[in-house]
Design an enzyme around this catalytic site. Structure first.
Site, PDB file in Angstrom:
ATOM      1  CG  HIS A  81      39.045  34.313  26.933  1.00  0.00           C
ATOM      2  ND1 HIS A  81      39.323  35.560  26.410  1.00  0.00           N
ATOM      3  CD2 HIS A  81      38.237  33.718  26.028  1.00  0.00           C
ATOM      4  CE1 HIS A  81      38.723  35.694  25.241  1.00  0.00           C
ATOM      5  NE2 HIS A  81      38.041  34.586  24.982  1.00  0.00           N
ATOM      6  CG  ASP A 110      21.021  60.741  36.938  1.00  0.00           C
ATOM      7  OD1 ASP A 110      21.254  59.558  36.614  1.00  0.00           O
ATOM      8  OD2 ASP A 110      21.873  61.480  37.470  1.00  0.00           O
ATOM      9  CD1 TRP A 146      32.389  30.043  29.395  1.00  0.00           C
ATOM     10  CD2 TRP A 146      30.833  31.136  30.560  1.00  0.00           C
ATOM     11  NE1 TRP A 146      31.247  30.065  28.641  1.00  0.00           N
ATOM     12  CE2 TRP A 146      30.269  30.737  29.338  1.00  0.00           C
ATOM     13  CE3 TRP A 146      30.032  31.848  31.463  1.00  0.00           C
ATOM     14  CZ2 TRP A 146      28.943  31.007  28.991  1.00  0.00           C
ATOM     15  CZ3 TRP A 146      28.715  32.108  31.109  1.00  0.00           C
ATOM     16  CH2 TRP A 146      28.184  31.699  29.883  1.00  0.00           C
ATOM     17  CB  SER A 174      27.189  44.485  39.810  1.00  0.00           C
ATOM     18  OG  SER A 174      27.334  45.386  38.754  1.00  0.00           O
ATOM     19  CB  SER A 175      23.962  41.851  36.528  1.00  0.00           C
ATOM     20  OG  SER A 175      25.239  41.690  36.029  1.00  0.00           O
ATOM     21  CG  HIS A 258      20.085  29.827  25.388  1.00  0.00           C
ATOM     22  ND1 HIS A 258      21.148  29.401  24.641  1.00  0.00           N
ATOM     23  CD2 HIS A 258      19.326  30.565  24.553  1.00  0.00           C
ATOM     24  CE1 HIS A 258      21.029  29.843  23.411  1.00  0.00           C
ATOM     25  NE2 HIS A 258      19.930  30.550  23.320  1.00  0.00           N
ATOM     26  CD  GLU A 260      24.983  36.358  30.829  1.00  0.00           C
ATOM     27  OE1 GLU A 260      24.109  36.682  31.662  1.00  0.00           O
ATOM     28  OE2 GLU A 260      25.937  37.088  30.508  1.00  0.00           O
ATOM     29  CE1 TYR A 262      18.785  34.737  21.299  1.00  0.00           C
ATOM     30  CE2 TYR A 262      18.833  33.070  23.015  1.00  0.00           C
ATOM     31  CZ  TYR A 262      18.780  33.403  21.682  1.00  0.00           C
ATOM     32  OH  TYR A 262      18.756  32.433  20.737  1.00  0.00           O
ATOM     33  CB  SER A 273      17.497  48.873  15.580  1.00  0.00           C
ATOM     34  OG  SER A 273      17.486  47.477  15.502  1.00  0.00           O
ATOM     35  CG  HIS A 307      20.271  24.815  22.435  1.00  0.00           C
ATOM     36  ND1 HIS A 307      19.475  25.812  21.963  1.00  0.00           N
ATOM     37  CD2 HIS A 307      21.332  25.435  22.996  1.00  0.00           C
ATOM     38  CE1 HIS A 307      20.021  26.982  22.229  1.00  0.00           C
ATOM     39  NE2 HIS A 307      21.144  26.775  22.856  1.00  0.00           N
ATOM     40  CG  HIS A 308      23.808  25.332  25.850  1.00  0.00           C
ATOM     41  ND1 HIS A 308      24.790  26.114  25.288  1.00  0.00           N
ATOM     42  CD2 HIS A 308      22.696  26.104  25.863  1.00  0.00           C
ATOM     43  CE1 HIS A 308      24.289  27.307  24.987  1.00  0.00           C
ATOM     44  NE2 HIS A 308      23.024  27.323  25.326  1.00  0.00           N
ATOM     45  CB  THR A 333      17.083  35.421  15.018  1.00  0.00           C
ATOM     46  OG1 THR A 333      16.753  34.898  16.306  1.00  0.00           O
ATOM     47  CG2 THR A 333      18.438  36.065  15.070  1.00  0.00           C
ATOM     48  CE  LYS A 336      15.276  41.735  17.417  1.00  0.00           C
ATOM     49  NZ  LYS A 336      15.140  43.163  17.281  1.00  0.00           N
ATOM     50  NE  ARG A 455      33.938  25.071  24.234  1.00  0.00           N
ATOM     51  CZ  ARG A 455      32.860  25.620  24.808  1.00  0.00           C
ATOM     52  NH1 ARG A 455      31.687  25.022  24.698  1.00  0.00           N
ATOM     53  NH2 ARG A 455      32.945  26.752  25.451  1.00  0.00           N
TER      54      ARG A 455
END
Lengths: 531, 380, 191
Positions: A81, A110, A146, A174-175, A258, A260, A262, A273, A307-308, A333, A336, A455
């Site tokens: 998932h 293009d 994951w 790919s990314s 991290h 990632e 963002y 926006s 912080h993880h 943040t 925004k 979790r």
């Protein structure tokens, strides 16, 4: 010789709006709109697949006790998932949007590298076929989350880890190719007069996102490589017995992980926006500060990874550093969010479906942001860490954040893509069903997390039963609400609906609305002049 | 079911009257715990929570005001402003100041939480798939703690008890009013030792030690869980801590020490005794179900590709010494751990005998405590 | 020609971006030694040096305070030996040199190679715990059924911060026989 031929062929294509038909058109296409469409459909399919895995999880968690699946399969479901939603749904959806919209927004004919573009899409389904096939390997698929923490993913994992690693490598490639394409396109292909500070924010946020991708996807590639060699080739990067350190894995992973996060939210900022000013009929408040805030969020995202990892036993000085840095990220943040609210202030708002999703994004993303501040406080994080409070937090940010923004974008640009207006009544129904169910699904998770439910648990103590039942009901409601979205999109794809004008939204701004709807196969062969 | 509904009904009514007490009543909030530290952490949590609520209410209030008033259907003309340097500076600086306001108490709390000085008792906590192992450093006491909830409850063949998945065969016992230090590590993958009422959560990293501490105020039973994904038994390795008054604790630990000593003497005696097949099989089945069945499954068939089956394959029907070796020493690089320290000689003998004869393996082998003793002494 | 021009433009950016990708990939691997170095300098992960330190000649013993050093041991999974410290803890002054013996007994009928890995808590104390001699510096060959006494000689740096009054040194002793045999036949065991 071949270049010449290819060139003349391209030239030929440009003059007549013809394209190959059938499967070949999609397999060999180098057209940014076709590739964008492919990405979007792919991510849509992955969204339903990842979602159905989530429903399996919610089915098992509806009641305490093991009813439907066994714990090992449960772990495979949480892993798949996560992987599918992050790498298969959200990221390709953004890449699809970038493919469709970035050239249209900057007045380019293009993407800069059309052939690579084709490749970067088509290796993605291959990667996911490998990833999904890993579940049929004896011993089952990856079951380590994951985040694939070592040594659970190395010494103690099944043989399917090899497939997991290869699939991750391909997704990463790919990314990276997609990111290179976006950067080159934005730097080199802007129409005359389209200066950097005139670019729409969606282009800006994607520009910054692409740099984040270039910076961290190779690190992810490195980490999965180390997992591979630790598991199969006897290295000891993360194996304490060989002198390695399992916590090092987490540092490397979150150094990627991290930013990632963002990568999955910055393009959303760009979408919102674009939509809020369009439906408030008022220019975006604080354009420049939006750009600076995005850039500083991206910069800070490299300094907050640990912080993880507050409970891994870091020395106090390190915990303090990462706590302060994480809190600091709340400032840009917040800027925004304040800018969006100010854009609405004294506007003349209407509430078509894209606007509804954008407004829901602002509220629900902010809730996710506020719980993020709570999570940043190290001593309290000892209580929150690895509970459903965290699950609630990141689903608020990623589902009612990133996914809602993608839906907003889809409704906003569907008329441009398909040439017909989407069904507004169905759209509104989809919105209200999603809004209500997403909150039934994720809001109670805060409580069950605070009450102490960890979790990644296939089974739980009785005190959590009531809330889990509610959450599961919310999960199924949210899942089935998305079928309405599918209906809306299919109706547009089948051209059933009112013919869309070039600019269906009164307050919308930008070059994409200067071309007819649906956007012709080739646009901006002659660059537009931007004043 | 009816009781539950009534509770929810009262809760929903109460929601509009006293949200804070209600949240505690329904256990919707973090526990304030059993220690001064957990109370401090709870207070900090509530402080940050209320600040976030106020920010949320302000931002959403302005937004909804705008949504209500500034809509096209009311015939408003949109304004055209798109910048205001003063406002922008304000909403950069003010959040920054609020954050500093949160960071100060957070820093002080963290410094206190991380300070393990002056502890009076050290306990090594070792996680392994999927149980906890406790070793009192200053005493000759160590034991394992395993989930006590029966499998039948999980699979719905028996009603679930009050402490479903939160009960263990042997609880960790600590004294109240003394600073107890936990040294946390792991034998295999990463686990995380979490007792919410102590506000302690610390990862157990293989090969490394972490430390944390608590000082419990009131005697009682406190329950916790593993908080880091550690494989398929992740949800099935709870923690139970019993806090006893210091005097009672001292008595308990002395009793434990002498019991362990007695057990050793008993072991010595058993070495000279033959255990009958029935004795071995009965004890062996109990040990198997509590210690081995989580991986190898109660029917001995394992999980293909993950945990090897024991029926008609592998060491269970093969070489007897290889079988003893893997149970006593474990197997490097796999989830198979060593049972040397956690099981007695007679228990080891019994469980090996059971595996060699249950489920139609019928090797007819009897393994005696003396065989285990000889194996460990290297005299096989 | 303008097409040509555009093409070269692209390639210069692409080259830079590809270079960044390669650099970041390498950086991911470079983080491994960097992390190790960082840990060595700060005691970040509580792993002590695996080289002997030399006690300086004129090191003063700080008799004004005492520090308790605790020892805990575990055997790695599948390792067929018992391994324990002779004493559970020692109380010492910073600057004082102590020797603690660790006892190991191989229960197997064949020779094995063991490697002990240290971990110190609190991690910040790692920097001040200096070993002049330790069995953990090298792989330890254990003969069949061998019982060995392995000494560890160490001192605490007098600069040890005042607030550290108790620290724990943990050893896990892994069986690395297979790894060694797997790696290289020529690597001779230290006799």
């Amino acid at each position: 010789m071949s270049t010449v031929v290819a060139d003349s062929h391209d030239a030929h294509d440009e003059h007549h709006d013809h394209k190959p038909t059938g499967i070949k058109r999609w397999l060999f296409t180098t057209n940014h709109k076709d590739i964008g469409t492919l990405y979007l459909w792919f991510s849509f399919i992955m969204f339903f697949l990842g979602g159905s895995f989530a429903l399996v999880i919610r089915m098992e968690l509806f009641q305490p006790g093991m009813q439907v699946i066994d714990p090992h399969f449960f772990n495979q479901m949480t892993t798949m998932h996560g992987v599918i939603m992050v790498f298969g749904a959200v990221m390709p959806a953004f890449t699809g949007l970038a493919n469709w919209m970035v050239p249209l927004m900057i007045g380019a004919p293009d993407m800069a590298l059309p052939r690579m573009n084709n490749w970067s899409f088509w290796i993605l389904p291959v990667a996911f076929l490998i990833m999904l096939s890993s579940m049929f390997v004896p011993g089952g698929g990856p079951a380590f989350g994951w985040t694939f923490y070592a040594p659970l993913s190395t010494t103690y994992s099944g043989d399917s880890t090899a497939l997991f690693v290869f699939a991750m490598h391909i997704m990463g490639m790919s990314s990276i190719m997609g990111a290179i394409n976006v950067i080159v396109t934005i730097m080199n292909m802007r129409a005359p007069g389209m200066t950097y500070m005139k670019m729409p924010l969606f282009v800006w946020t994607w520009f910054i996102t692409a740099f984040l991708l270039i910076a961290v996807m190779p690190v992810l590639a490195g980490v999965v490589t180390m997992v591979l060699t630790d598991k199969f080739f006897g290295t000891s990067f993360f194996n304490a017995a060989g002198g390695g350190d399992p916590v090092l894995f987490q540092h490397l992973f979150w150094f990627f992980g991290h930013p990632e996060v963002y990568i999955m939210i910055l393009p959303s900022f760009g979408i919102v926006s674009a939509i809020i000013p369009a439906f408030a009929r008022k220019p975006l408040f604080g354009y420049a500060s939006m750009v600076y805030a995005t850039a500083s969020i991206a910069g800070l995202s490299f300094l907050v990874w640990a912080h993880h990892m507050f409970t891994t036993g870091m020395p106090t000085f390190a915990s303090l550093f990462f706590m302060y840095m994480t809190m600091l990220i709340a400032v840009p943040t917040g800027v925004k969010v304040f800018n969006w609210v100010s854009t609405m202030w004294r506007g003349a708002m209407t509430f078509e479906t894209p606007m509804l999703f954008a407004l829901a994004f602002v509220v629900l993303f902010t809730i996710g942001g506020l719980s993020g501040i709570m999570l940043a406080i190290t001593p309290v994080d000892y209580q929150y860490h690895d509970t459903y409070f965290v699950v609630a937090h990141f689903h608020y940010v990623l589902v009612s954040g990133a996914v809602f923004s993608i839906m907003a974008a889809a409704y906003y640009w569907l008329p441009k893509w398909s040439g017909v207006m989407y069904d507004e009544a169905l759209g509104k129904l989809h919105f209200w069903c999603s809004l209500v169910s997403v909150n039934i699904l994720f809001f109670p998770m805060h409580f069950v997390g605070l009450a102490g439910m960890p979790r990644r648990y296939p089974d739980y103590a009785l005190q959590f039963a009531d809330i889990n039942a509610i959450v599961s009901v919310g999960g199924f409601l949210f899942g089935f609400s998305q079928l309405i979205f599918l209906a809306v999109v299919l109706k547009c794809a089948m051209k059933k609906g009112e013919k869309a004008p070039a600019k269906p939204w009164e307050g919308a701004e930008g070059l994409e609305w200067t071309v007819p709807s649906p956007a012709p196969y080739h646009t901006f062969d002659t660059p537009p002049e931007v004043k | 079911m009816k009781a539950r509904l009534t509770r929810w009904f009262t809760a929903m009514v109460g929601l509009f009257l006293t949200p804070a007490t209600l949240a505690n009543e329904l256990r919707l909030n973090m526990t304030s715990g059993a220690t001064d530290m957990s109370q401090t952490v709870y207070d900090l949590h509530m402080l940050v929570f209320y600040i976030c609520v106020v920010i949320g209410v302000l931002v959403f209030g302005i937004m909804f005001w705008s949504i209500l008033r500034h809509r096209k259907s009311r015939g408003v003309t949109p304004a055209t402003f798109h910048d205001n340097v003063k406002v922008e500076i304000a909403w950069t600086v003010i959040p920054f100041l609020i954050l500093i306001g949160m960071a100060v108490p957070a820093t002080l709390t963290l410094l206190e939480l991380d300070n393990t000085d002056d502890s009076e008792l050290s306990i090594v906590v070792t996680g392994s798939q999927w149980r906890w192992h406790y070793n009192y450093l200053d005493y000759d006491v160590e034991f394992q703690s395993i989930l006590a909830t029966q499998n039948e409850q999980t699979y719905g063949r028996l009603p679930k008890g009050e402490n479903y998945l939160l009960e263990v065969d042997r609880a960790l016992v600590i004294p109240t009013d003394r600073k107890v230090r936990f040294l946390i590590t792991s034998d295999d993958v990463i686990h995380s030792w979490w007792v919410p009422e102590f506000a302690i959560k610390k990862d157990a990293n293989p090969g490394y030690i972490n430390e944390t501490w608590t000082r419990v105020n009131e005697p009682g039973i406190y329950r916790g869980v593993c908080a880091e994904l550690c494989g398929q038994g992740h949800a099935f390795m709870p923690i139970v801590v019993i806090a006893k008054k210091p005097a009672e604790f001292d008595a308990w630990i002395q009793e434990e020490e002498s019991r362990i000593a007695e057990r050793r003497a008993e072991e010595e005696r058993l070495l000279d005794m033959e255990m009958s097949m029935d004795e071995l099989m009965e004890l062996g089945q109990n040990i198997y179900l509590s210690q081995c069945a989580a991986c190898h499954q109660p029917n001995g068939r394992g999980i293909p590709g993950v945990f090897p089956g024991l029926v008609g394959e592998g060491v269970s029907v093969g070489d007897r010494n290889a079988h003893i070796d893997i149970v006593v020493n474990g197997s490097a690089g796999t989830a198979m751990q060593s049972f040397r320290a956690s099981l007695s000689m007679s228990e080891l003998a019994a469980v090996i005998t059971y595996e060699r004869n249950a489920w139609g393996n019928n090797t007819g082998d009897r393994v005696q405590p003396a065989d285990i003793h000889n194996f460990i002494q290297g005299n096989q | 020609m303008s097409e040509q021009h555009k093409q070269t433009d692209h390639s210069s950016i692409i080259t830079k971006l590809l270079a960044s990708v390669v650099i970041m990939f390498a950086f991911g691997f470079a983080l491994v030694p960097l992390y190790e170095k960082f840990c060595e300098l700060t005691g970040f992960n509580g792993r002590t040096d695996n080289t002997a330190s030399v006690a300086s000649e004129g090191m003063l013993i700080d008799t004004s305070r005492t520090v308790t050093v605790e020892f805990t041991t575990r055997t790695g999974r599948g390792a067929p030996w018992s391994f324990r410290p002779e004493v559970q803890s020692v109380t010492m002054h910073p600057g004082e040199i102590k020797v603690v013996n660790f006892l190991v007994e191989n229960h197997m009928n064949d020779a094995r190679v063991a490697q002990a890995l240290p971990s110190v808590s609190p991690g910040t104390a790692t920097l001040y715990l200096n070993k002049t001699e330790c069995f953990c510096f090298e792989q330890q060959p254990l003969a069949a059924n061998e019982k060995a006494v392995m000494p560890m000689r160490f001192y605490l740096d007098p600069d040890l911060p005042d607030d550290i009054r108790r620290l724990t040194l943990s050893y896990v002793m892994y069986d690395i026989t297979d790894q060694i045999q797997g790696r290289s036949q020529t690597a001779s065991r230290s006799e």
